[in-house]
Design an enzyme around this catalytic site. Structure first.
Site: not given
Ligand code: HPA
Ligand code: ZN
Length: 350
Positions: A31, A209, A212, A290
């Site tokens: 990001h 994503h 996570e 990340d």
């Molecule tokens: N997860 C979800 N959203 C995000 C992340 C992440 O690790 N980093 C920046 N936005």
């Molecule tokens: Zn991310």
């Protein structure tokens, strides 16, 4: 015969230097707003006359203790206040590429969060053009081919994402793919079916994503409902053996971010990280940073710390690097170039 014979072995000093050169990799989960280092936050605040709620660098750094994804997101979004002009976005992007080149990154697929800037009154053109202006010459300037991924905030309504995607397409923004990020739990992939349909129709590549903090079922949804080609994070797939088998069979890439998972408490410690088990299961995993300014390191730091905790073999490290290249959205020609570079290397990350 004259002259001096070349020594058969490299001098120690030369070898030590060679060993310190990281493997060539593609960074697929990054990001750009998460690359804002504390020093740059303060420099941009000063340039833009913005008063930060921290007395100094140390006070800001004290906030980098996270209990979960949301506690990180709160600081990540707050710090974006310093990004005001195209120049700010360009400076942030240049700083990342400079550091990523040292980390061995040869290709980077960079996510940005347009909605997080629009909601602060920053026009789409400012954030997109600022980042894109630097990416346009990244290969000449840093040896890193790049592409841009528009990431959408899953805690906002789908209508907001649809409107922003329309805006990006209308301005002919140089985006190659869409992604889905921000607060995962309670915001399942199924909420964004129309967004992904529209992105697919526009010829964009698809990633999201999933898994996570959210459950393995979100990974299944991202595949079945959104039709993604790649999963960002995906570590919770390990809770569902049938899903693991499916991911292995289909060679679905999982862009894993070990230091992020530790700092956001998705795992207790790095020693508890499922990466070795994922490799052993035959999953197509890569190592990524990340939000490197927040999670304690870039790709090389992730490799180095993994190497210390798990004693990954050179073979494992080369496989992780090869996976990253194969899993990228780069042209076949660029992938072949990077795989050649990787195959020419005998030594790996320190
Ligand atoms: N997860 C979800 N959203 C995000 C992340 C992440 O690790 N980093 C920046 N936005
Ligand atoms: Zn991310």
């Amino acid at each position: 015969m004259g002259g001096t014979a070349e020594p058969e072995t490299e001098p120690d000093a030369v070898r030590a230097e060679v060993l310190a050169i990281p493997l060539p990799v593609a960074e697929l989960h990054l990001h750009i707003e998460g690359t804002l280092q504390p020093e740059l936050i303060f420099a941009l605040a000063e340039r833009n006359g913005i008063e930060l709620p921290y007395a100094g660098l140390d006070e800001l750094r004290e906030r980098y203790e996270f209990t979960d994804l949301q506690s990180f997101l709160d600081l990540y979004y707050a710090n974006m206040a310093v990004l005001q002009t195209e120049q700010d976005f360009a400076d942030m992007t240049r700083a990342y590429l400079e550091r990523a080149a040292v980390a061995g990154v040869r290709h980077a697929e960079i996510m940005m969060d347009p909605q997080a800037h629009l909601s602060r009154g920053i026009p789409l053109e400012t954030c997109v053009n600022g980042v894109a202006s630097v990416l346009a010459t990244s290969q000449e300037d840093f040896g890193i081919s790049t592409l841009l991924i528009a990431a959408f905030l899953r805690d906002l309504p789908e209508e907001s994402a649809l409107g922003v995607l329309d805006g990006l397409l209308a301005m002919n923004a140089p985006i190659a793919a869409v992604g889905l990020d921000s607060a995962e739990v309670g915001n399942p992939p199924s909420k964004f079916e129309r967004l992904y349909d529209k992105a697919r129709e526009a010829g964009l590549r698809l990633t999201a994503h999933a898994g996570e903090e959210g459950p393995a079922s979100y990974i299944v949804e991202a595949l079945d409902i959104l039709g993604v080609e790649r999963i960002d994070h995906g570590i919770r797939c390990m809770e569902d053996p049938d899903l693991v088998e499916r991911l292995v069979d289909a060679r679905i890439p999982l862009t894993v971010c070990p230091l992020s998972n530790v700092r956001l408490r998705a795992v207790d410690t790095l020693a508890d990280h499922p990466l070795p088990a994922m490799l052993a299961a035959g999953l197509n995993v890569s190592v990524n940073s990340d939000d490197p300014a927040y999670f304690g390191g870039y790709v090389d730091d992730n490799f180095a710390q993994l190497g210390m905790v798990f004693e990954l073999s050179d073979f494992d490290k080369a496989r992780l690097a090869a996976n990253s290249i194969h899993s990228s959205f780069a042209s076949e020609e660029r992938k072949a170039e990077l795989l050649d570079e990787l195959n020419g290397r005998e030594v790996t990350h320190p």
